[in-house]
Design a protein around this motif. Structure first.
Motif, mmCIF file in Angstrom:
data_model
loop_
_atom_site.group_PDB
_atom_site.id
_atom_site.type_symbol
_atom_site.label_atom_id
_atom_site.label_comp_id
_atom_site.label_asym_id
_atom_site.label_seq_id
_atom_site.Cartn_x
_atom_site.Cartn_y
_atom_site.Cartn_z
ATOM 1 N N LYS A 242 -30.973 -36.516 30.773
ATOM 2 C CA LYS A 242 -29.778 -36.870 31.722
ATOM 3 C C LYS A 242 -29.917 -36.759 33.077
ATOM 4 O O LYS A 242 -30.168 -35.774 33.637
ATOM 5 C CB LYS A 242 -28.487 -35.757 31.094
ATOM 6 C CG LYS A 242 -28.331 -36.037 29.625
ATOM 7 C CD LYS A 242 -26.888 -35.185 29.421
ATOM 8 C CE LYS A 242 -26.526 -35.411 27.915
ATOM 9 N NZ LYS A 242 -25.458 -34.684 27.528
ATOM 10 N N ASN A 243 -29.704 -37.892 33.685
ATOM 11 C CA ASN A 243 -29.868 -37.818 35.152
ATOM 12 C C ASN A 243 -28.514 -37.220 35.717
ATOM 13 O O ASN A 243 -27.556 -37.362 35.043
ATOM 14 C CB ASN A 243 -29.935 -39.451 35.597
ATOM 15 C CG ASN A 243 -30.883 -40.135 35.255
ATOM 16 O OD1 ASN A 243 -32.157 -39.746 35.316
ATOM 17 N ND2 ASN A 243 -31.017 -41.201 34.887
ATOM 18 N N PRO A 244 -28.748 -36.595 36.834
ATOM 19 C CA PRO A 244 -27.920 -35.942 37.335
ATOM 20 C C PRO A 244 -26.661 -37.028 38.195
ATOM 21 O O PRO A 244 -27.187 -37.810 38.593
ATOM 22 C CB PRO A 244 -28.430 -34.789 38.506
ATOM 23 C CG PRO A 244 -29.683 -35.608 38.720
ATOM 24 C CD PRO A 244 -30.130 -36.233 37.554
ATOM 25 N N VAL A 245 -25.476 -36.425 38.028
ATOM 26 C CA VAL A 245 -24.412 -37.479 38.595
ATOM 27 C C VAL A 245 -24.353 -36.859 40.072
ATOM 28 O O VAL A 245 -24.041 -35.724 40.395
ATOM 29 C CB VAL A 245 -23.134 -37.423 37.964
ATOM 30 C CG1 VAL A 245 -22.033 -37.927 38.752
ATOM 31 C CG2 VAL A 245 -23.456 -37.450 36.448
ATOM 32 N N TYR A 246 -24.712 -37.694 41.157
ATOM 33 C CA TYR A 246 -24.193 -37.496 42.512
ATOM 34 C C TYR A 246 -23.057 -38.206 42.847
ATOM 35 O O TYR A 246 -22.844 -39.526 42.514
ATOM 36 C CB TYR A 246 -25.155 -38.177 43.260
ATOM 37 C CG TYR A 246 -26.636 -37.492 43.089
ATOM 38 C CD1 TYR A 246 -27.064 -36.126 43.359
ATOM 39 C CD2 TYR A 246 -27.728 -38.107 41.862
ATOM 40 C CE1 TYR A 246 -28.324 -35.518 42.990
ATOM 41 C CE2 TYR A 246 -28.706 -37.426 41.768
ATOM 42 C CZ TYR A 246 -29.061 -36.031 42.228
ATOM 43 O OH TYR A 246 -30.433 -35.399 41.785
ATOM 44 N N GLU A 247 -22.224 -37.884 44.053
ATOM 45 C CA GLU A 247 -21.040 -38.379 44.385
ATOM 46 C C GLU A 247 -21.618 -39.333 45.358
ATOM 47 O O GLU A 247 -22.593 -39.121 46.131
ATOM 48 C CB GLU A 247 -20.019 -37.279 45.059
ATOM 49 C CG GLU A 247 -19.482 -36.371 44.032
ATOM 50 C CD GLU A 247 -18.484 -35.606 44.496
ATOM 51 O OE1 GLU A 247 -18.407 -35.428 45.839
ATOM 52 O OE2 GLU A 247 -18.077 -34.861 43.790
ATOM 53 N N ASP A 248 -20.895 -40.527 45.496
ATOM 54 C CA ASP A 248 -21.258 -41.358 46.867
ATOM 55 C C ASP A 248 -21.015 -40.889 47.982
ATOM 56 O O ASP A 248 -20.078 -40.547 48.217
ATOM 57 C CB ASP A 248 -20.336 -42.833 46.529
ATOM 58 C CG ASP A 248 -20.977 -43.690 45.093
ATOM 59 O OD1 ASP A 248 -20.146 -44.362 44.618
ATOM 60 O OD2 ASP A 248 -21.839 -43.260 44.737
#
Length: 1195
Positions: A1068-1074
């Motif tokens: 799972k790719n990590p989720v980054y905030e814009d």
């Protein structure tokens, strides 16, 4: 040359029925009518060159008229001419315009136009035209040249058009146009070409259509030059004129070639094109009910009537001649009769022979007028004449009209009179006379005269008059340098030629040929011997000759200019003397040589005389010393005698000098001297040459290339220890003597230089040890040994000179004691048996075969008493840190120390005694050496050195580290396997090789092939992740340890294998905030206050940043700048630019740049000041005008 101007299609006359051709005599070409075509006519020109029908009797005359019309070109209409004249008065560019000119056929003419360039930034464009449209730029060649020049001082452009070897068809109207940007100027001028006087023989006009040879420069042109060539006059029978046009028009096309061959037409295609045009049906005219006939013919002085009938009588009619409108006059009369419009031409002249057309509305019709001149007949024939050479001859005839044009011919060639011609033509009414001044035999010929209606011929015979010799030439005998004058007189005043010995006599400043009437003279000033010979005078045109002989005599003279002032001749013994004495005299004198009243005869002896016409020679084959003396020469001829005496001196090389003596010898030099030779050869000794050689060699080498003036010399650069010999050569003006006997052999040798660096090595209570260095220069004699000497202080008075010891003490030789009885080879010696506390002086000498060198002194007295020096260890710099070596390498460490007397040394390793079986220790008086042949890891440790002198102790320590490659890591295991990745970890090796671990190398191997591939090198951690493995494969891994010596010999491999499963875990790719990139506008580079110069563009620049991209607005004095053409705004990559085009002082003020986006607004301002420069004044703001000047500022 420009081509004829083209005629428009609508100007061609419509075909009309021609009257039946009537026979008419062939007319001879009239003056100024034989015209030469410029270039090959175009299709339209060929169709317009011949009328569709010719009146009876016109024949070749009509054709000639049409061709002459072609050469004129079209002139502008009267309105255009007036317009051009008006333009020329308002000329804006021309400074000088081309002027109308005239030229004769075959001559050159140049038209010049000048344009001032003061107000022009570049060269103007100029064009030359002939007629209306013909551009002459493409016609430049051998007959037309266009030239442009520019004078920098006057700034004047000069444009030239040169016409070379003008032809009659070059005549016409020309136009010159010059343009520069929006300026235009033009002018017109005319060229008139006049034909040379005289007429040509009667020639068929069809010869004009014969083309030039193919491949030549004028190929394809209509060659009318055949009408102007000189031809032999032959009586011709009058034949009826045949109209070739009618023959072709009525003939079958299959017979065209036959007719062309029969009547000599080579341009058949051109004739057929004209015939096709004649057959063309003219469209019915709306303006004319009846048009002009295609051609009209009238006799010279007659009257002709042109009639047209209009369809509408209200139309205005204008008549034109060659493009020029015809105005009513006494010559031109116009009549209106209903719809008919009539024009009469009274008293027709040859100038009226041209093209005429009439216009009605937008339509016109044209015709041709042919003016025929009546033939001129010969009323009084020429008569045969006999004359003598030199007389004036007149050939006379009469013709039917006054001042008629008549041509004269000699043997069929036309006679063209001119300033340089012997022929002169005189016309008195109907009488024509050909005058020949001073007739010669070459004038004997058949002369003929030709007119347009007849000809006459007569023979002229010119003979010589009988010649009488009134005074013949006489033989002369003249002294050299006097004047020679040969004179004769004949009965006729004719020229003649002088020859000498059969060759023509050429006049010069000294030789003059004089002819006065019947007397001929040849005068030669300052007679020379070469002037003697046989002279002959031969009158021109006669076979009579007048001979005379000239004899030049001269007393004998002996010329001794090449000898010295005392007439001495020097000759080298053994050589041949050939003494040539120039003599003069006419006749050549006889020479007699003598010595001491004894005559020298001519023959084959060793000393003999030789005689030649201009010299006498004394020859001595092999000169000897006894040949020296005074010789006499006597000359005699019929004019006198001459005597002279010459002294001959025989010189020789000197005798060889005696053997030289060598008086002194050095290391590479010697001094030698000698005595001069007994006999100098009759010439003073100039110097000597010296040579030397090695005794064992036979090759001599010269030592001086410049003569040695003295009797002593110093040879140099010899080799020490080698035996040499020297010898001498004496030199005088004649040459070099034989060499002297060699000197006695000698050998250059020298003592060595003093020994160097004499120093005290050690001192005890009874001994002193000295050491020194060998001499700097030893020499070829070598070095046998040293002698060490000493003396006690106070033994005698010592004189100290300097501190360097070069001559420190000057003591008597008996006070010095030799320390060594025999020579010593070593540079160290101990003086023994000295009393304690005594002071001694020491010196040393070097000894070789040449003797002892200068002594080397020790600089101060030496106290005989042992001195204690505390110990001191000098650790080298590289040993002050850990000394590292690899296993198996050698260890060799040198540690210097100091101390006196000789100290005791002790080595320990890690506090224990050193095992001398493994480590070698070598000690000397100044250093100690620790040596290990093959280092092992057990040799690593701390080594302690102790140096002890009596109660003084000095210690030092050295760290030695012996390193090796490390062992493999202890354990390598697989921590985790996921996807295409494997996580490894390992434990560092137990054995690091006595050096720090610097990294690890990781390799992988597929279980199937077990081939190892390196994955990671120089890795510093003890865990790693191996990526990009192949799914479905099974891998083993191994790890190498690495230190400064390299990789470990073995590697530790994983016990288990890592299987890369196909269904791996889902990553799972990590989720980054814009990231928020929005930003309020901000100026990163502000506006700056600027000065601008009025009339030059100015720019304002700044840079802005913001997101979203801000909107840029420019303002001046708080007012937004919108759609103003004086401003240009740019924005590129955040750089904002406002460009102000050619600002004025009113553009100054406060400028503002405003940036706006959703997050905010920002503004920045600057001031702009515009400066105005007037005649050197630089003033901001309002402009300042100088006094007396009024200027307008345009806004």
């Amino acid at each position: 040359m420009p081509e004829p101007t083209k005629k428009e299609e609508n100007e061609v006359p419509a075909p009309a029925p021609a009257p039946a051709p009537a026979p008419a005599p062939a007319l001879a070409p009239e003056p100024n009518k034989g015209k030469e075509a410029g270039t090959t006519p175009t299709k339209d020109e060929e169709e317009a060159s011949t009328p569709s029908a010719l009146p009876p009797g016109v024949g070749s005359r009509a054709l000639e008229r049409k061709d002459s019309e072609w050469s004129l070109g079209e002139s502008p209409a009267a309105e255009e001419q007036d317009k051009q004249n008006a333009n020329s008065q308002l000329s804006t560019l021309f400074v000088e315009k081309p002027q109308t000119g005239s030229v004769k056929v075959g001559e050159n003419i140049t038209f010049i136009a000048k344009v001032k360039a003061e107000d022009l930034l570049r060269k103007p464009t100029i064009k030359w035209f002939k007629g209306k449209w013909m551009d002459l730029a493409s016609k430049a060649g051998k007959h037309l040249q266009l030239k442009e020049t520019f004078e920098r001082q006057t700034r004047m452009y000069t444009f030239e058009m040169q016409i070379i070897k003008a032809k009659e068809n070059y005549a016409g109207n020309y136009r010159c146009e010059v343009t520069y940007k929006d300026k235009f100027d033009s002018c017109t001028f005319d060229l008139e070409v006049h034909e040379s006087t005289g007429t040509t023989p009667n020639i068929d006009i069809r010869s004009a259509f014969k083309r030039s040879g193919e491949g030549q420069e004028d190929a394809g042109e209509l060659d009318f030059s055949g009408l102007l060539k000189r031809r032999e006059v032959k009586p011709q029978e009058e034949e009826p004129e045949v109209d070739v046009w009618e023959l072709l028009k009525n003939a079958n096309p299959n017979e065209y070639e036959k007719i062309a061959f029969q009547y000599g037409i080579t341009d058949l295609r051109g004739m057929l094109r004209r015939l096709k045009r004649m057959r063309r049906v003219e469209k019915k005219s709306a303006a004319f009910a009846k048009i002009l006939d295609p051609a009209y013919q009238v006799d010279k002085g007659g009257r002709v009537r042109f009639v047209v009938e209009l369809a509408d009588p209200k139309l205005e009619v204008k008549w034109y001649k060659n493009g020029q409108e015809i105005r009513p006059s006494t010559k031109y009369i116009f009549e209106h009769k209903g719809c008919e419009r009539i024009m009469f031409i009274n008293n027709c002249a040859l100038t009226d022979d041209s093209e005429y057309y009439v216009t009605a509305g937008d339509e016109k019709c044209s015709t041709e007028l042919f003016v025929r001149e009546p033939p001129i007949m010969v009323t009084k024939q020429l008569e045969d004449i006999n004359a003598y050479c030199g007389e004036r001859v007149e050939l006379e005839c009469e013709v039917s009209e006054d001042d008629a044009n008549v041509k004269w011919f000699k043997n069929g060639e036309e006679i063209i009179p001119g300033p340089k011609s012997r022929y002169r033509i005189k016309v008195e009414g109907k009488k024509h006379i050909l005058i020949i001044e001073g007739a010669t035999k070459a004038d004997s010929a058949e002369y003929s005269v030709m007119t347009t209606g007849g000809q006459s011929s007569a023979k002229l015979s010119v003979d010589l008059k009988p010649l009488k010799i009134l005074t013949p030439l006489t033989d002369q005998t003249v002294n050299l340098g006097k004047e020679i004058c040969l004179k004769c007189e004949i009965s006729e005043n004719i020229s003649g030629k002088w020859t000498k010995n059969g060759l023509p006599v050429q006049e010069s400043d000294r030789l003059k040929v004089i002819h006065k009437g019947r007397i001929h003279k040849l005068v030669i000033a300052n007679a020379l011997t070469e002037d003697e010979g046989d002279y002959v005078f031969a009158p021109d045109a006669y076979s009579v000759t007048l001979p005379a002989k000239v004899h030049v005599v001269d007393p004998p003279k002996i010329i001794l200019d090449g000898l010295d002032a005392d007439n001495t001749v020097t000759v080298i013994a053994g050589s041949k003397l050939r003494l040539e004495i120039p003599v003069t005299g006419e006749p050549p004198p006889k020479a007699l040589w003598s010595r001491a009243d004894k005559a020298i005869m001519e023959g084959s002896g060793r000393i003999r005389a030789e005689s030649y016409p201009d010299s006498s020679t004394l020859v001595i084959d092999v000169a000897e010393r006894d040949d020296s003396g005074v010789y006499h020469i006597n000359l005699k001829n019929e004019a006198g005698e001459a005597h002279a005496s010459i002294k001959i001196k025989v010189v020789d090389i000197p005798d060889p000098p005696v053997a030289p003596n060598v008086t002194d010898v050095g290391d590479d030099w010697c001094i030698m001297n000698w005595e001069p030779p007994v006999y100098d050869g009759g010439s003073p000794i100039l110097g000597y040459f010296i040579e030397r050689k090695k005794k064992q060699s036979s090759r001599w080498m010269r030592l001086n290339f410049d003569l040695c003036k003295e009797t002593t010399f110093e040879p140099k650069k010899m080799i020490e220890g080698v035996a040499y010999e020297v010898r001498i050569f004496a030199v005088n003006a004649v040459g070099i003597s034989k060499p002297s006997m060699p000197s006695k052999p000698f050998v250059p040798l020298a003592v060595t230089s003093p020994p160097t660096l004499l120093a005290v090595d050690s001192v005890t209570d009874t001994t002193v040890t000295m050491k020194w260095r060998p001499p700097d220069q030893i020499g070829a004699a070598g070095l046998d040994g040293y002698v060490l000497e000493y003396c006690f202080e106070g033994s005698t008075s010592a004189k100290q000179s300097d501190e360097n010891g070069e001559a420190a003490y000057d003591l008597p030789a008996e006070d010095w004691i030799v320390a060594n009885t025999d020579l010593i080879d070593k540079t160290k010696f101990t003086i023994t048996g000295l009393p304690t506390d005594a002071k001694i002086f020491v010196r040393v000498k070097a000894v070789n075969a040449a003797g002892a060198s200068e002594p080397k002194y020790y600089s101060q007295p030496i106290l005989v008493k042992e001195i204690i020096e505390p110990p001191k260890i000098r650790i080298p710099r590289h040993l002050k840190q850990t000394y590292i070596r690899r296993v198996g390498e050698a260890v060799n460490l040198v540690i210097p120390f100091q101390g006196k007397p000789r100290p005791e040394l002790t080595w320990k390793k890690d506090g224990a005694e050193i095992d001398k079986n493994q480590i070698n220790i070598r000690n000397s008086e100044t250093d100690t050496i620790i040596f290990i042949r093959k280092a092992e890891r057990s040799h690593s440790g701390k080594y302690d050195l102790q140096v002890k002198v009596e109660k003084f102790v000095e210690t030092a320590s050295i760290d030695i580290q012996i390193v090796d490659r490390p062992g493999p890591p202890q354990l390598v295991k697989i921590e985790d396997v996921w996807g295409e990745n494997v996580a490894l970890s390992w434990i560092p090796p137990k054995d690091d090789g006595n050096a720090a671990i610097t990294g690890y190398t990781i390799q992988k191997a597929d279980k199937k092939s077990m081939e190892w591939f390196t994955v990671i090198e120089h890795y510093h951690r003890t865990n790693a992740t191996i990526t990009e493995l192949v799914i479905g494969n099974e891998y083993y891994f191994r790890v190498f340890a690495e230190n400064m010596c390299g990789l470990s010999e073995d590697a530790t491999m994983t016990k288990e294998s890592a299987v890369i499963a196909k269904d791996g875990k889902i990553y799972k790719n990590p989720v980054y905030e814009d990231f928020d990139f929005t930003e309020a506008p901000m100026f990163t580079q502000p506006l700056v206050n600027t000065y601008a110069v009025a009339g030059y563009n100015a720019t304002l620049n700044c840079s802005v940043r913001g997101n979203p991209k801000p909107k840029i607005t420019w303002m001046k004095n708080k007012v937004a700048i919108v759609d103003d053409p004086r401003y240009r705004m740019f924005s590129n990559q955040g750089v904002c630019t406002l460009e102000i085009r050619k600002p004025s002082p009113y553009d100054g003020g406060t400028y503002c740049c405003k940036a706006v986006n959703d997050l905010g607004t920002v503004e920045i301002e600057c001031k702009l000041e515009v400066k105005v420069i007037y005649q050197g004044l630089n003033t901001p703001g309002q402009p300042i005008f100088l006094e007396g000047q009024q200027q307008v500022l345009k806004l």
